[in-house]
Design a protein around this motif. Structure first.
Motif, mmCIF file in Angstrom:
data_model
loop_
_atom_site.group_PDB
_atom_site.id
_atom_site.type_symbol
_atom_site.label_atom_id
_atom_site.label_comp_id
_atom_site.label_asym_id
_atom_site.label_seq_id
_atom_site.Cartn_x
_atom_site.Cartn_y
_atom_site.Cartn_z
ATOM 1 N N UNK A 154 0.834 -1.213 0.000
ATOM 2 C CA UNK A 154 0.000 0.000 0.000
ATOM 3 C C UNK A 154 0.865 1.258 0.000
ATOM 4 N N UNK A 155 1.926 1.225 0.788
ATOM 5 C CA UNK A 155 2.845 2.385 0.809
ATOM 6 C C UNK A 155 3.475 2.569 -0.563
ATOM 7 N N UNK A 156 3.859 1.466 -1.221
ATOM 8 C CA UNK A 156 4.471 1.559 -2.548
ATOM 9 C C UNK A 156 3.512 2.174 -3.553
ATOM 10 N N UNK A 157 2.236 1.731 -3.520
ATOM 11 C CA UNK A 157 1.246 2.271 -4.466
ATOM 12 C C UNK A 157 0.978 3.747 -4.172
ATOM 13 N N UNK A 158 0.821 4.063 -2.885
ATOM 14 C CA UNK A 158 0.571 5.473 -2.508
ATOM 15 C C UNK A 158 1.746 6.361 -2.901
ATOM 16 N N UNK A 159 2.972 5.892 -2.589
ATOM 17 C CA UNK A 159 4.155 6.682 -2.935
ATOM 18 C C UNK A 159 4.269 6.873 -4.441
ATOM 19 N N UNK A 160 3.974 5.808 -5.203
ATOM 20 C CA UNK A 160 4.059 5.918 -6.662
ATOM 21 C C UNK A 160 3.018 6.884 -7.202
ATOM 22 N N UNK A 161 1.790 6.819 -6.651
ATOM 23 C CA UNK A 161 0.726 7.737 -7.115
ATOM 24 C C UNK A 161 1.095 9.189 -6.839
ATOM 25 N N UNK A 162 1.580 9.449 -5.634
ATOM 26 C CA UNK A 162 2.002 10.818 -5.280
ATOM 27 C C UNK A 162 3.161 11.263 -6.150
ATOM 28 N N UNK A 163 4.111 10.341 -6.397
ATOM 29 C CA UNK A 163 5.271 10.686 -7.219
ATOM 30 C C UNK A 163 4.853 11.075 -8.626
ATOM 31 N N UNK A 164 3.944 10.289 -9.201
ATOM 32 C CA UNK A 164 3.492 10.593 -10.564
ATOM 33 C C UNK A 164 2.718 11.903 -10.606
#
Length: 624
Positions: A154-164
């Motif tokens: 979940x952290x990976x998906x959230x971090x990736x979404x914020x990064x994009x």
């Protein structure tokens, strides 16, 4: 299996390497943000290139951060890494990041699309992390806590979404730096959450000698290579941004210049038009509407000659033909390549408009490709010029009539005046009062005859009707005679009159009778405006070409304003001495006119109370 096989292993972290891994995450995020900024502003192959660079920056940075962080984690067993699993985990990170960037870069930034890109990228990063964990070769087994495992994903998906989202939203270096710190913290959080989910148990049956990459060597090599790659990527992004900003500034400058030129053309008082090679109008400035009254639809595509009056049709066609055959002006040149003329056009109301025609051939100019015309409305200027010409003609006609009238009246006055003077001379021979009266009559008649002659001469000088009888003339002799004739006038006022003639004065071609009249007028003025016992000096000296003569007196003198007045016909200088003298104010104007008629110049130098000097220069003239 022994009891040792189930022994739990506890790991420890080297916080220096942990800090290094976090720095790699932040640095990779910052480089990726700068590279991603160029994706949406590019197109074609350039966009694909920036997309690849961004994916390698972020994906490779996360992968590098993972292995440096793994180097920071130590256990009481030897750890190495299986080559193909390690390489595969890196490819997973890069491909996952590229997929997420592609979803955003090649489509709209909608929430659903952003979420899908975040899921793809985050899942890929999580898979990369756990694939990297699977690459570990050691005498231990790994088990995962399900809750922390899911939390790390979940952290990976959230971090990736914020990064994009940040990659395509933020502008400005400080904003990107703050976003990079946030992204780096999220990436590190995902990694260490995943590590927290893992538990290690000793397994002596695992072969620790299996082929693997030494952990320290791998981590150092990855960290060094990653910093080099990210530095190159960041440098290229910053350089490209600087060039893009410079290009933007240049583009804005060009746009401002274009707007300024458009504004100048739009507000020009002249018509600026472009004709094609056939003379048809392809462009006209807004001033055409104001001057001619036609809309663009009525002008564009039609020959200019359609609006020219019939009388000027040939002139207009000739100007356009000359313009078509002329050359384009070179830099720095002006009138040499410009075709000029005048044409008359009819406005929308049928009135005739006079236009000044100035054209430049720019058919070969790729940006213009036509004949450029500047058409200035000179209707009012031509009207005023015509009125001035008419007024000048009327003035010349009036002046000629005046001259003719003065000539006629002079003739009519001379005849009776000569009779009066003649009979008065007869009568004054008698004794008594009648003879004395006759003398006064004769003197008055002669003065009146002189005034009539002066008026006639002045009129002829002004109208150019005075014809000189040029002959070979001894200027010194004429001057001596004039001085001797004027001497009784000076003797009567006890005024010494000196004459100094330098040797070497050559003969000149002049009208001796008119020169004598000129000298007589100047000598008369010198005596008239000089008090009794004042002095007058006449000097003559030769020049290389001609002669100069100066008549200096010690009289009342004049101011500059009085000199200007005295040189005008009938001008009277009102001084205490002048008011007692007779005269019509024509002596000095006639002297100046006769000097100029001979091609010479007359100059006056004078100061009040210090006398006056009249200097005249006469050229040799032309032999008769």
């Amino acid at each position: 299996m022994t009891v040792l096989d189930h022994l739990s292993l506890q790991g420890q972290y080297d916080f220096k390497l942990v800090a290094l891994s976090c720095a790699i995450a932040v640095f990779a995020s910052f480089a990726s943000l700068n590279l991603a900024e160029r994706i949406r502003s590019s197109s074609g192959g350039a966009r694909l290139l920036w997309l690849t660079g961004s994916a390698f920056a972020l994906g490779g940075g996360i992968w590098s951060m993972h292995f440096v962080a793994m180097l920071a984690f130590s256990m009481p067993v030897t750890i190495s890494y299986e080559f193909w699993w390690t390489l595969g985990s890196m490819l997973l990170a890069v491909l996952a990041t590229a997929g997420g960037y592609a979803l955003i870069a090649f489509g709209s930034l909608q929430p659903s699309r952003l979420l899908l890109a975040g899921v793809v990228t985050g899942t890929g990063v999580a898979v990369m992390h756990y694939a990297g964990m699977s690459a570990m070769v050691m005498q231990a087994t790994i088990a995962y806590d399900r809750a922390l495992f899911l939390l790390s994903i979940a952290i990976a998906i959230t971090a990736a979404t914020v990064a994009l989202w940040l990659s395509f939203r933020l502008e400005g270096a400080w904003h990107k730096l703050g976003a990079s710190i946030v992204m780096g913290a999220a990436i590190a959080g995902m990694h260490f959450t995943g590590m927290g989910a893992a538990s290690f148990a000793l397994c002596l049956t695992n072969d620790p000698t299996s082929a693997g990459i030494d952990a320290q060597l791998l981590a150092v090599a990855i960290a060094g290579a990653t910093f080099v790659i990210l530095s190159l990527g960041l440098s290229s992004a910053l350089f490209d941004q600087r060039m893009a900003r410079r290009a933007t500034v240049d583009a804005e400058k060009l746009m401002r210049n274009e707007r300024r030129y458009r504004s100048l053309v739009s507000n020009s008082s002249d018509i600026i038009a472009v004709l094609d090679a056939e003379g048809r109008i392809t462009y006209e400035s807004p001033s055409a509407k104001r001057i001619l009254g036609y809309d663009s639809a009525a002008l564009l595509g039609r020959p200019l000659t359609d609006f020219v009056i019939a009388e000027d049709d040939v002139v207009a066609r000739s100007l356009i033909e000359r313009l078509r055959g002329s050359r384009k002006p070179e830099a720095g040149s002006d009138d040499a390549a410009r075709i000029k003329g005048e044409i008359r056009c009819r406005n929308v109301g049928g009135e005739t408009i006079d236009l000044e025609f100035v054209g430049i051939n720019m058919l070969d100019d790729a940006d213009i490709g036509g004949l450029v015309l500047n058409l200035r409305d000179i209707t009012e200027r031509n009207r005023v010029a015509a009125e001035l010409r008419a007024a000048k003609a009327r003035a010349e006609s009036a002046n000629q009539s005046k001259t003719q009238f003065l000539a006629n009246i002079s003739h009519e006055l001379r005849t009776p005046l000569n009779a009066i003077i003649g009979f008065s001379d007869i009568i004054r021979r008698t004794d008594g009062e009648a003879g004395e009266y006759a003398t006064h009559i004769a003197d008055a008649g002669r003065r009146l005859l002189t005034v009539v002659s002066d008026v006639l001469d002045m009129s002829r000088l002004e109208s150019g009707g005075l014809i000189l009888d040029r002959r070979e003339c001894r200027i010194d002799e004429v001057l001596e005679i004039a001085v001797e004739n004027a001497r009784p006038l000076f003797d009567a006022k006890q005024q010494p009159l000196d004459l100094r003639i330098e040797p070497g004065i050559a003969d000149i071609a002049a009208d001796g009778k008119r020169l004598a009249q000129l000298f007589a007028n100047l000598l008369s003025n010198a005596s008239k405006f000089t008090p009794e016992r004042g002095r007058v000096l006449v000097m003559a000296k030769p020049l290389k070409k001609g002669v100069t003569i100066a008549i200096a007196d010690t009289g009342i003198g004049m101011t500059h304003e009085q000199i200007v007045l005295a040189c005008k016909p009938f001008g009277q200088v009102q001084g205490h001495l002048a008011r007692t003298q007779e005269g019509a104010g024509l002596g000095l104007p006639i002297a100046r006119g006769l000097t100029r008629q001979h091609g010479g110049e007359l100059h006056i130098e004078s100061r009040p109370g210090q006398g006056t000097t009249v200097v005249l220069t006469l050229p040799p003239g032309a032999a008769p």
